[in-house]
Design a protein around this motif. Structure first.
Motif, short mmCIF file in Angstrom:
data_model
loop_
_atom_site.label_atom_id
_atom_site.label_comp_id
_atom_site.label_asym_id
_atom_site.label_seq_id
_atom_site.Cartn_x
_atom_site.Cartn_y
_atom_site.Cartn_z
N HIS A 24 3.67 -3.99 -4.95
CA HIS A 24 5.08 -3.92 -4.56
C HIS A 24 5.70 -5.30 -4.69
O HIS A 24 5.00 -6.32 -4.63
CB HIS A 24 5.24 -3.41 -3.12
N HIS A 25 7.00 -5.33 -4.91
CA HIS A 25 7.74 -6.59 -5.05
C HIS A 25 8.91 -6.63 -4.08
O HIS A 25 9.60 -5.62 -3.90
CB HIS A 25 8.29 -6.75 -6.48
N ASN A 26 9.10 -7.78 -3.50
CA ASN A 26 10.30 -8.06 -2.72
C ASN A 26 11.21 -8.88 -3.64
O ASN A 26 10.95 -10.04 -3.92
CB ASN A 26 9.92 -8.85 -1.46
N GLY B 294 5.40 -10.63 -4.44
CA GLY B 294 4.53 -9.55 -4.02
C GLY B 294 3.31 -9.44 -4.91
O GLY B 294 3.23 -10.06 -5.98
N PRO B 295 2.32 -8.66 -4.49
CA PRO B 295 1.06 -8.56 -5.23
C PRO B 295 1.15 -7.64 -6.45
O PRO B 295 1.85 -6.64 -6.44
CB PRO B 295 0.10 -7.96 -4.19
N ASN B 296 0.44 -8.03 -7.50
CA ASN B 296 0.24 -7.20 -8.68
C ASN B 296 -1.27 -7.04 -8.83
O ASN B 296 -1.98 -8.01 -9.10
CB ASN B 296 0.81 -7.87 -9.93
N ILE B 297 -1.79 -5.84 -8.63
CA ILE B 297 -3.23 -5.61 -8.61
C ILE B 297 -3.61 -4.72 -9.78
O ILE B 297 -3.09 -3.61 -9.92
CB ILE B 297 -3.67 -4.95 -7.29
N ILE B 298 -4.51 -5.20 -10.63
CA ILE B 298 -5.05 -4.40 -11.72
C ILE B 298 -6.46 -3.96 -11.33
O ILE B 298 -7.33 -4.80 -11.09
CB ILE B 298 -5.09 -5.18 -13.04
N GLU B 299 -6.66 -2.66 -11.25
CA GLU B 299 -7.96 -2.11 -10.88
C GLU B 299 -8.49 -1.28 -12.05
O GLU B 299 -7.84 -0.34 -12.50
CB GLU B 299 -7.85 -1.25 -9.63
N PHE B 300 -9.70 -1.63 -12.51
CA PHE B 300 -10.30 -0.94 -13.64
C PHE B 300 -11.17 0.22 -13.16
O PHE B 300 -11.47 0.34 -11.97
CB PHE B 300 -11.10 -1.93 -14.48
N ALA B 301 -11.57 1.07 -14.12
CA ALA B 301 -12.33 2.27 -13.76
C ALA B 301 -13.65 1.94 -13.09
O ALA B 301 -14.17 2.76 -12.31
CB ALA B 301 -12.57 3.11 -15.02
N ASP B 302 -14.20 0.76 -13.33
CA ASP B 302 -15.47 0.36 -12.70
C ASP B 302 -15.27 -0.23 -11.31
O ASP B 302 -16.23 -0.69 -10.68
CB ASP B 302 -16.23 -0.62 -13.59
N ASN C 89 -5.93 -9.88 -9.40
CA ASN C 89 -4.59 -10.03 -8.83
C ASN C 89 -3.83 -11.13 -9.58
O ASN C 89 -4.42 -12.09 -10.07
CB ASN C 89 -4.66 -10.42 -7.35
N TYR C 90 -2.51 -10.98 -9.62
CA TYR C 90 -1.70 -12.05 -10.20
C TYR C 90 -0.28 -11.98 -9.64
O TYR C 90 0.10 -11.00 -8.98
CB TYR C 90 -1.67 -11.96 -11.73
N CYS C 91 0.52 -13.03 -9.89
CA CYS C 91 1.92 -13.07 -9.47
C CYS C 91 2.77 -13.64 -10.59
O CYS C 91 2.27 -14.30 -11.50
CB CYS C 91 2.09 -13.91 -8.20
#
Length: 541
Positions: A339-341, A357-365, A370-372
């Motif tokens: 989410h972003h403010n 706000g957080p940017n989360i990349i989650e892979f299938a494994d 995380n990045y901003c």
């Protein structure tokens, strides 16, 4: 044993529709009857006719040339071999009875009329559906005005029953052609109205846009004078792009099909580099000089990319402006969520936007990175060159592999009146590193330069290049603006009623009806304030 007449063959073919078409009606028809299998009631009819009596059979059946007998090995079928009916014999003896011919013509005409009636019914139903959904006018002759009697179109954010206002007529919604007419899918389209000066960055060269922005302060001052009676000040639509914030946000993810798909196949440092490239390469896609419309509470966006990656965004808080998002990769290889403010700061000569706000990349494994994002600036609103560029720091973190990366933007910009830009550097240059961080948590301060970083344990790779040209990691080029293009966004064909494209102010601005757009913007803002007051009242009880 039985023999089959040609008349009965005609009946058989007509009943089974095996070989009946317009050509059947020609008197000198030549057909090849290759192997009919007659079953059920069809067989019973023919067998009954052929076996009533041997004398009747000899009267009604014309003897075939080779007097071949048909075997009856299966009790429920009669097989007629092609060899028993030479083409010449069929052509010479086959005549369609007149009453049967007329019957076929009548049946064909009836079916054609029924087909036309069905198509007309479908057309009318489709048109009515488009009217009900707001894509065609309900009344009136203007294709862009939904109604001259009703105050709102079907999916309006205004309350039902809102009165008709001739200063703000309800629009019909975007056709598919209109929806994609302003899509920018390559470097030239995305950077239209900009040039790249020798010092780097993006220089605004669109005189029309510059004129509109220079009139902002005059417009606001005029509203402030009128607001002494209690009216609220609203930014003029002249400084807005015909696009909502949610659509602008989605633009930065358009390299996901390329780099995040690659990252899903990799692991460790290789995956980390692909994620860095994905996030940094997409920044130029959202660098625009016009402001997007702030989303309305509950406003949504649904879209997909070239490989089937889905994008969903929803505005979840009115003040502060917060939106949540979910990007699902094709075949569920990865998902990007967070989410972003959205924060906007304006001064006399500069506008600065920041997505906090957080940017989360989650892979299938199960692996996460995380990045901003950095800030985006528009400088020279009133005086000086009109420049657009990202500014500040971009950070990446892979806790599972103890990896971190920092990229400094606006690296070559002068930092004071008497300071000089680093030799050979430009405003769009970037400078960064990938490193193993120390175990101790770093201070919560964003570095202005790499030398300011306090948590470096071991440097692994250097990041160089330009967000307007190419991104290099340890001298290997990972992205080039002329070689890797962003995926186009394809908007959902049947979206939620809360979709951004149903906003009347955006619709009218995209159709260049600024007076209508301004009135609708005021109406929607007023409605939002009423809703906010109602929520506050309920919370106080």
């Amino acid at each position: 044993m039985c023999k089959v007449s040609l008349v009965n063959l005609y009946k058989l073919a007509a009943r089974t529709h095996t070989m009946v078409d317009n050509a059947f009606l020609k008197p000198k028809l030549q057909y090849r009857f290759s192997c009919f299998i007659v079953r059920g009631d069809f067989a019973e009819d023919i067998v009954q006719e052929e076996t009533d009596s041997s004398s009747d059979t000899s009267q009604h059946c014309e003897q075939l040339e080779d007097d071949k007998e048909f075997s009856n090995e299966k009790s429920d079928s009669i097989t007629i071999e092609k060899a028993a009916f030479p083409e010449e014999k069929v052509a010479a003896n086959f005549q369609v009875p007149e009453h049967e011919e007329q019957k076929l013509i009548t049946e064909s005409q009836t079916k054609e009329e029924q087909g036309l009636a069905r198509r007309e019914e479908v057309r009318k139903n489709t048109k009515q559906q488009l009217i009900n959904k707001g894509y065609l006018p309900k009344d009136g002759s203007n294709p862009h005005i939904y109604s001259t009697k009703l105050g709102i179109p079907p999916n309006s954010f205004l309350r039902r029953g809102s009165p008709y206002d001739p200063k703000a007529p309800p629009p019909t919604y975007f056709s598919e052609q209109e929806l994609y007419s302003m899509a920018a899918n390559n470097k030239e389209e995305i950077l239209k109205g900009f040039s790249v000066p020798p010092e780097g960055g993006l220089l605004c060269t669109d005189k029309n846009v510059m004129k509109r922005q220079s009139e902002v302060m005059t417009n606001i001052m005029g509203q402030m004078i009128k607001s002494m009676g209690g009216a609220r000040v609203s930014l003029p639509v002249n400084i807005f792009e015909a696009k909502g914030l949610l659509e602008r946000v989605a633009d930065v993810w358009r390299f996901a099909p390329t780099y995040l798909t690659n990252a899903a196949r990799m692991s460790g440092l290789s995956r980390f580099k692909q994620v860095i490239t994905f996030a940094a390469a997409g920044i130029y896609c959202s660098m625009q000089q016009l402001k997007p419309f702030n989303p309305l509470l509950g406003e949504t966006l649904e879209a997909s990319m070239s490989d089937g990656t889905s994008v969903s965004v929803e505005h979840t808080s009115h003040n502060p402006i917060v939106y949540h998002f979910l990007v699902n990769g094709a075949d569920n290889r990865y998902k990007l969520y967070g989410h972003h403010n959205f924060k906007l700061k304006m001064s006399a000569n500069t506008m600065e936007a920041f997505q906090d706000g957080p940017n989360i990349i989650e892979f299938a494994d199960g692996h996460k990175i995380n990045y901003c994002y950095p800030k985006a600036k528009v400088h020279g609103l009133i005086m000086g060159k009109r420049m657009v560029y990202p500014s500040g720091v971009m950070e990446f973190e892979d806790r599972a592999n103890n990896l971190k990366a920092v990229i400094i933007f606006n690296y070559g910009k002068k930092r004071g009146l008497f300071s000089s830009r680093m030799k050979g550097s430009k405003i769009d240059h970037i400078d960064g590193i990938i490193y193993h961080p120390k175990n101790t948590p770093p201070p919560n301060v964003r570095a202005a330069q790499l030398k300011d970083l306090k948590d470096i344990h071991k440097v692994i790779a250097k990041i160089t290049g330009s967000w307007l040209n190419s991104i290099n990691i340890d001298n290997a080029q990972y992205w080039n603006i002329d070689q890797v293009t962003p995926s186009p966004l394809k908007f959902e064909g049947n979206p939620l009623p809360s979709d951004w494209r149903f906003r009347e102010d955006i619709v009218w601005l995209r159709r260049e009806k600024t007076e209508y757009a301004q009135e609708w913007k005021l109406r929607l803002e007023t409605e939002q304030r009423k809703d906010r007051a109602l929520r506050a009242e309920c919370l106080d009880k």
